[in-house]
Design a protein around this motif. Sequence first.
Motif, mmCIF file in Angstrom:
data_model
loop_
_atom_site.group_PDB
_atom_site.id
_atom_site.type_symbol
_atom_site.label_atom_id
_atom_site.label_comp_id
_atom_site.label_asym_id
_atom_site.label_seq_id
_atom_site.Cartn_x
_atom_site.Cartn_y
_atom_site.Cartn_z
ATOM 1 N N TYR A 68 0.856 -1.181 0.000
ATOM 2 C CA TYR A 68 0.000 0.000 0.000
ATOM 3 C C TYR A 68 0.895 1.235 0.000
ATOM 4 O O TYR A 68 1.695 1.424 0.912
ATOM 5 C CB TYR A 68 -0.881 0.001 1.248
ATOM 6 N N PRO A 69 0.803 2.093 -1.004
ATOM 7 C CA PRO A 69 1.648 3.289 -1.045
ATOM 8 C C PRO A 69 1.407 4.196 0.171
ATOM 9 O O PRO A 69 0.265 4.411 0.578
ATOM 10 C CB PRO A 69 1.220 3.987 -2.337
ATOM 11 N N GLU A 70 2.481 4.705 0.754
ATOM 12 C CA GLU A 70 2.400 5.542 1.951
ATOM 13 C C GLU A 70 1.518 6.777 1.741
ATOM 14 O O GLU A 70 0.731 7.138 2.612
ATOM 15 C CB GLU A 70 3.800 5.961 2.414
ATOM 16 N N PHE A 71 1.658 7.428 0.598
ATOM 17 C CA PHE A 71 0.852 8.618 0.314
ATOM 18 C C PHE A 71 -0.636 8.273 0.374
ATOM 19 O O PHE A 71 -1.435 9.009 0.959
ATOM 20 C CB PHE A 71 1.216 9.198 -1.058
ATOM 21 N N SER A 72 -1.008 7.149 -0.222
ATOM 22 C CA SER A 72 -2.413 6.732 -0.240
ATOM 23 C C SER A 72 -2.897 6.380 1.159
ATOM 24 O O SER A 72 -4.031 6.688 1.526
ATOM 25 C CB SER A 72 -2.592 5.542 -1.192
ATOM 26 N N LYS A 73 -2.041 5.719 1.947
ATOM 27 C CA LYS A 73 -2.397 5.400 3.338
ATOM 28 C C LYS A 73 -2.652 6.681 4.116
ATOM 29 O O LYS A 73 -3.656 6.818 4.802
ATOM 30 C CB LYS A 73 -1.245 4.647 4.021
ATOM 31 N N LYS A 74 -1.702 7.596 4.010
ATOM 32 C CA LYS A 74 -1.756 8.856 4.769
ATOM 33 C C LYS A 74 -3.012 9.666 4.440
ATOM 34 O O LYS A 74 -3.607 10.294 5.307
ATOM 35 C CB LYS A 74 -0.511 9.687 4.469
ATOM 36 N N HIS A 75 -3.434 9.613 3.184
ATOM 37 C CA HIS A 75 -4.592 10.395 2.741
ATOM 38 C C HIS A 75 -5.885 9.584 2.659
ATOM 39 O O HIS A 75 -6.900 10.072 2.153
ATOM 40 C CB HIS A 75 -4.274 11.068 1.398
ATOM 41 N N GLU A 105 -0.938 6.657 -7.565
ATOM 42 C CA GLU A 105 -0.110 5.788 -6.729
ATOM 43 C C GLU A 105 -0.639 4.352 -6.690
ATOM 44 O O GLU A 105 0.124 3.391 -6.809
ATOM 45 C CB GLU A 105 -0.022 6.336 -5.293
ATOM 46 N N LEU A 106 -1.950 4.193 -6.496
ATOM 47 C CA LEU A 106 -2.537 2.848 -6.442
ATOM 48 C C LEU A 106 -2.483 2.182 -7.815
ATOM 49 O O LEU A 106 -2.199 0.982 -7.919
ATOM 50 C CB LEU A 106 -3.963 2.898 -5.901
ATOM 51 N N ASP A 107 -2.743 2.953 -8.863
ATOM 52 C CA ASP A 107 -2.665 2.410 -10.222
ATOM 53 C C ASP A 107 -1.261 1.882 -10.496
ATOM 54 O O ASP A 107 -1.094 0.767 -11.009
ATOM 55 C CB ASP A 107 -2.989 3.484 -11.265
ATOM 56 N N LYS A 108 -0.251 2.677 -10.142
ATOM 57 C CA LYS A 108 1.141 2.291 -10.386
ATOM 58 C C LYS A 108 1.498 1.011 -9.629
ATOM 59 O O LYS A 108 2.121 0.113 -10.193
ATOM 60 C CB LYS A 108 2.072 3.430 -9.979
ATOM 61 N N GLU A 109 1.102 0.915 -8.362
ATOM 62 C CA GLU A 109 1.411 -0.274 -7.561
ATOM 63 C C GLU A 109 0.753 -1.520 -8.153
ATOM 64 O O GLU A 109 1.377 -2.572 -8.273
ATOM 65 C CB GLU A 109 0.968 -0.084 -6.108
ATOM 66 N N ALA A 110 -0.504 -1.410 -8.560
ATOM 67 C CA ALA A 110 -1.203 -2.552 -9.159
ATOM 68 C C ALA A 110 -0.498 -2.999 -10.443
ATOM 69 O O ALA A 110 -0.319 -4.203 -10.677
ATOM 70 C CB ALA A 110 -2.660 -2.187 -9.443
ATOM 71 N N MET A 111 -0.090 -2.039 -11.260
ATOM 72 C CA MET A 111 0.590 -2.377 -12.520
ATOM 73 C C MET A 111 1.944 -3.053 -12.275
ATOM 74 O O MET A 111 2.289 -4.011 -12.955
ATOM 75 C CB MET A 111 0.765 -1.135 -13.387
ATOM 76 N N ILE A 112 2.693 -2.557 -11.293
ATOM 77 C CA ILE A 112 3.996 -3.157 -10.986
ATOM 78 C C ILE A 112 3.830 -4.618 -10.587
ATOM 79 O O ILE A 112 4.542 -5.500 -11.071
ATOM 80 C CB ILE A 112 4.708 -2.365 -9.866
ATOM 81 N N VAL A 113 2.869 -4.874 -9.712
ATOM 82 C CA VAL A 113 2.646 -6.254 -9.250
ATOM 83 C C VAL A 113 2.215 -7.149 -10.411
ATOM 84 O O VAL A 113 2.693 -8.269 -10.546
ATOM 85 C CB VAL A 113 1.628 -6.280 -8.090
ATOM 86 N N LEU A 136 -8.146 -7.996 -14.199
ATOM 87 C CA LEU A 136 -7.875 -8.304 -12.796
ATOM 88 C C LEU A 136 -8.185 -7.089 -11.938
ATOM 89 O O LEU A 136 -7.544 -6.053 -12.073
ATOM 90 C CB LEU A 136 -6.404 -8.687 -12.616
ATOM 91 N N PRO A 137 -9.187 -7.178 -11.066
ATOM 92 C CA PRO A 137 -9.424 -6.093 -10.120
ATOM 93 C C PRO A 137 -8.472 -6.227 -8.931
ATOM 94 O O PRO A 137 -8.267 -7.315 -8.417
ATOM 95 C CB PRO A 137 -10.879 -6.293 -9.684
ATOM 96 N N VAL A 138 -7.855 -5.122 -8.547
ATOM 97 C CA VAL A 138 -6.947 -5.110 -7.397
ATOM 98 C C VAL A 138 -7.527 -4.134 -6.384
ATOM 99 O O VAL A 138 -7.559 -2.927 -6.615
ATOM 100 C CB VAL A 138 -5.521 -4.674 -7.820
ATOM 101 N N LYS A 139 -8.000 -4.691 -5.272
ATOM 102 C CA LYS A 139 -8.692 -3.875 -4.259
ATOM 103 C C LYS A 139 -7.707 -3.377 -3.219
ATOM 104 O O LYS A 139 -6.953 -4.153 -2.638
ATOM 105 C CB LYS A 139 -9.800 -4.689 -3.602
ATOM 106 N N PHE A 140 -7.752 -2.070 -2.981
ATOM 107 C CA PHE A 140 -6.951 -1.434 -1.942
ATOM 108 C C PHE A 140 -7.938 -0.956 -0.870
ATOM 109 O O PHE A 140 -8.816 -0.148 -1.149
ATOM 110 C CB PHE A 140 -6.179 -0.240 -2.492
ATOM 111 N N GLU A 141 -7.784 -1.483 0.340
ATOM 112 C CA GLU A 141 -8.687 -1.127 1.429
ATOM 113 C C GLU A 141 -7.896 -0.977 2.711
ATOM 114 O O GLU A 141 -7.111 -1.863 3.066
ATOM 115 C CB GLU A 141 -9.757 -2.221 1.580
ATOM 116 N N LEU A 142 -8.093 0.143 3.381
ATOM 117 C CA LEU A 142 -7.422 0.394 4.651
ATOM 118 C C LEU A 142 -8.232 -0.192 5.800
ATOM 119 O O LEU A 142 -9.451 -0.143 5.796
ATOM 120 C CB LEU A 142 -7.240 1.901 4.864
#
Length: 144
Positions: A68-75, A105-113, A136-142
């Motif tokens: 989870y990207p830090e910027f996305s977590k923080k915000h 940020e989330l788009d980039k992380e999903a693409m890298i993986v 492939l859906p990649v769900k980001f949830e805090l």
Amino acid sequence: MKTLKTIAVLLLCFLTATAFSQVEIAYNSESNAPVEEVSKPVNMAISAPSFVGGPEALADYMHTNVKYPEFSKKHGIEGTVVLEYYITREGTIENVKVIKSVSPELDKEAMIVAKNMPRWNPAIQNNRTIGVKYQLPVKFELHF
């Protein structure tokens, strides 16, 4: 951690129910280079591509590799990034793109993986491996 893994497994159940389109690539017999793309109707006797080890292995791969990207977590940025990519007849992943964006940020992380995934078991039709597009859906949830 268990909640994230549960979400990943549910996501994979969704994936197995998601349809995919078929594109066949014609290859030059001498150089094995692609020469043309031929659209064909989807035959019902097709075996979908699969992550080696099955849906649970894909869930484990995503759980282990998505950071989870830090910027996305923080915000507090959450959501589901939907990727589309091509699984070749050899099972490699190519042409990864975001078709539903959440944030850069989330788009980039999903693409890298996705780009770093190991080979998949390719789709099979008429006893031949074929290349297909896959989503492939990649769900980001805090979780607090």
